[in-house]
Design an enzyme around this catalytic site. Structure first.
Site, PDB file in Angstrom:
ATOM      1  N   LYS A  14     116.165   6.442  80.285  1.00 14.90           N
ATOM      2  CA  LYS A  14     115.071   5.566  79.841  1.00 14.90           C
ATOM      3  C   LYS A  14     115.563   4.510  78.860  1.00 14.90           C
ATOM      4  CE  LYS A  14     112.574   8.692  77.776  1.00 14.90           C
ATOM      5  NZ  LYS A  14     113.310   9.940  78.009  1.00 14.90           N
ATOM      6  N   ARG A  89     104.374  10.714  74.472  1.00 19.39           N
ATOM      7  CA  ARG A  89     105.112  11.957  74.707  1.00 19.39           C
ATOM      8  C   ARG A  89     104.187  13.147  74.955  1.00 19.39           C
ATOM      9  NH1 ARG A  89     110.391  10.535  73.401  1.00 19.39           N
ATOM     10  NH2 ARG A  89     111.739  12.302  73.098  1.00 19.39           N
ATOM     11  N   ARG A 128     126.790  12.556  75.688  1.00 22.78           N
ATOM     12  CA  ARG A 128     126.298  11.442  74.891  1.00 22.78           C
ATOM     13  C   ARG A 128     126.662  11.586  73.413  1.00 22.78           C
ATOM     14  NH1 ARG A 128     119.979  10.062  75.547  1.00 22.78           N
ATOM     15  NH2 ARG A 128     119.781  11.819  74.139  1.00 22.78           N
ATOM     16  N   ARG A 130     124.888  12.558  70.701  1.00 25.42           N
ATOM     17  CA  ARG A 130     123.964  12.305  69.609  1.00 25.42           C
ATOM     18  C   ARG A 130     123.757  13.610  68.845  1.00 25.42           C
ATOM     19  NH1 ARG A 130     118.602   9.691  71.809  1.00 25.42           N
ATOM     20  NH2 ARG A 130     117.683  11.715  71.279  1.00 25.42           N
ATOM     21  N   ARG A 141     114.360  20.550  74.105  1.00 20.81           N
ATOM     22  CA  ARG A 141     113.779  19.240  74.442  1.00 20.81           C
ATOM     23  C   ARG A 141     113.307  19.210  75.891  1.00 20.81           C
ATOM     24  NH1 ARG A 141     118.626  16.250  72.712  1.00 20.81           N
ATOM     25  NH2 ARG A 141     117.823  14.326  73.594  1.00 20.81           N
TER      26      ARG A 141
HETATM   27  P1  AMP Z   1     114.276  10.101  72.069  1.00 23.78           P
HETATM   28  O1  AMP Z   1     115.208   9.149  71.426  1.00 23.78           O
HETATM   29  O2  AMP Z   1     113.130   9.420  72.782  1.00 23.78           O
HETATM   30  O3  AMP Z   1     114.994  11.092  72.954  1.00 23.78           O
HETATM   31  O4  AMP Z   1     113.595  10.959  70.889  1.00 23.78           O
HETATM   32  C1  AMP Z   1     114.372  11.775  70.054  1.00 23.78           C
HETATM   33  C2  AMP Z   1     113.462  12.689  69.250  1.00 23.78           C
HETATM   34  O5  AMP Z   1     112.567  11.892  68.464  1.00 23.78           O
HETATM   35  C3  AMP Z   1     112.559  13.577  70.083  1.00 23.78           C
HETATM   36  O6  AMP Z   1     113.214  14.779  70.464  1.00 23.78           O
HETATM   37  C4  AMP Z   1     111.404  13.812  69.114  1.00 23.78           C
HETATM   38  O7  AMP Z   1     111.763  14.753  68.129  1.00 23.78           O
HETATM   39  C5  AMP Z   1     111.280  12.481  68.412  1.00 23.78           C
HETATM   40  N1  AMP Z   1     110.327  11.567  69.097  1.00 23.78           N
HETATM   41  C6  AMP Z   1     110.612  10.398  69.722  1.00 23.78           C
HETATM   42  N2  AMP Z   1     109.505   9.828  70.214  1.00 23.78           N
HETATM   43  C7  AMP Z   1     108.478  10.666  69.908  1.00 23.78           C
HETATM   44  C8  AMP Z   1     107.073  10.648  70.152  1.00 23.78           C
HETATM   45  N3  AMP Z   1     106.497   9.661  70.860  1.00 23.78           N
HETATM   46  N4  AMP Z   1     106.345  11.688  69.686  1.00 23.78           N
HETATM   47  C9  AMP Z   1     106.904  12.685  68.990  1.00 23.78           C
HETATM   48  N5  AMP Z   1     108.214  12.778  68.734  1.00 23.78           N
HETATM   49  C10 AMP Z   1     109.006  11.775  69.180  1.00 23.78           C
END
Ligand code: AMP
Length: 184
Positions: A14, A89, A128, A130, A141
């Site tokens: 994404k 989410r 990756r 991270r 996740r």
């Molecule tokens: P991402 O970079 O989208 O994979 O997000 C990394 C982490 O950020 C996720 O595992 C959540 O802990 C948090 N996070 C990102 N976007 C959201 C969201 N819309 N709602 C809640 N937590 C989020």
């Protein structure tokens, strides 16, 4: 107008694709994950509150996320469209966004679900590097995705905005599939 939402499990690509398309169409790429990681790096109150949840692979609570999105979508660089990556989410976030957009007289054009088999997701996440890309957090996740985020796909399927793209192709092929949808 291009108002796009990218859905898909962690590791689906994404972020990569949202970045490419945002540059191509000159619209902002709004990643709640990036905003949260920046807040952590800056040690802001938001960052301090979000960090624990992110380290565990849990969603950050909606009361921290919803205001952030509302504020971001009110900035003037969003006038010609945007790509949301990592938001909504869960169903509550999806409903909040629908109400927010209705109030602003806007609507989503496409919701794209990047579909990728678990095996590929785990390979990609592990390569990756991270902070939250370790075995335990990845497993959590993916579980959180299935429990809380997958219902968002059904929500948008019902509104008729959903498109599914095979994310298990080369980066270039995925980009081309996305452009075909957005430009159709
Ligand atoms: P991402 O970079 O989208 O994979 O997000 C990394 C982490 O950020 C996720 O595992 C959540 O802990 C948090 N996070 C990102 N976007 C959201 C969201 N819309 N709602 C809640 N937590 C989020």
């Amino acid at each position: 107008m291009k108002r796009l939402i990218f859905l898909g499990p962690p590791g689906a690509g994404k972020g990569t694709q949202a970045k490419i398309l945002a540059e191509h169409y000159k619209i902002p790429h709004i990643s709640t994950g990036d905003i949260l990681r920046q807040a952590i790096a800056d040690k802001t109150p938001l960052g301090l509150q979000a960090q624990n949840y992110m380290d565990k692979g849990e969603l950050v609570p909606d009361d921290l996320i919803l205001g952030l999105i509302k504020e971001r979508l009110s900035q003037s660089d969003t006038n010609n469209g945007w790509i949301l990556d990592g938001f909504p989410r869960n169903l509550n976030q999806a409903k909040f966004l629908a109400e927010l957009l209705a109030k602003m007289g806007q609507s989503v054009d496409y919701v794209i679900n990047l579909d990728v088999p678990d095996r590929t997701l785990i390979e990609r996440l592990l390569s990756r590097g991270r902070k939250d890309d370790n075995q335990a957090t990845i497993a959590r996740r993916l579980e959180v995705y299935r429990q809380q985020t997958a219902p968002v796909i059904d929500f948008y399927a019902q509104t008729g905005h959903l498109k599914v793209v095979n994310g298990d192709q080369s980066m270039r092929e995925v980009t081309n599939s996305l452009k075909q949808i957005v430009e159709a």
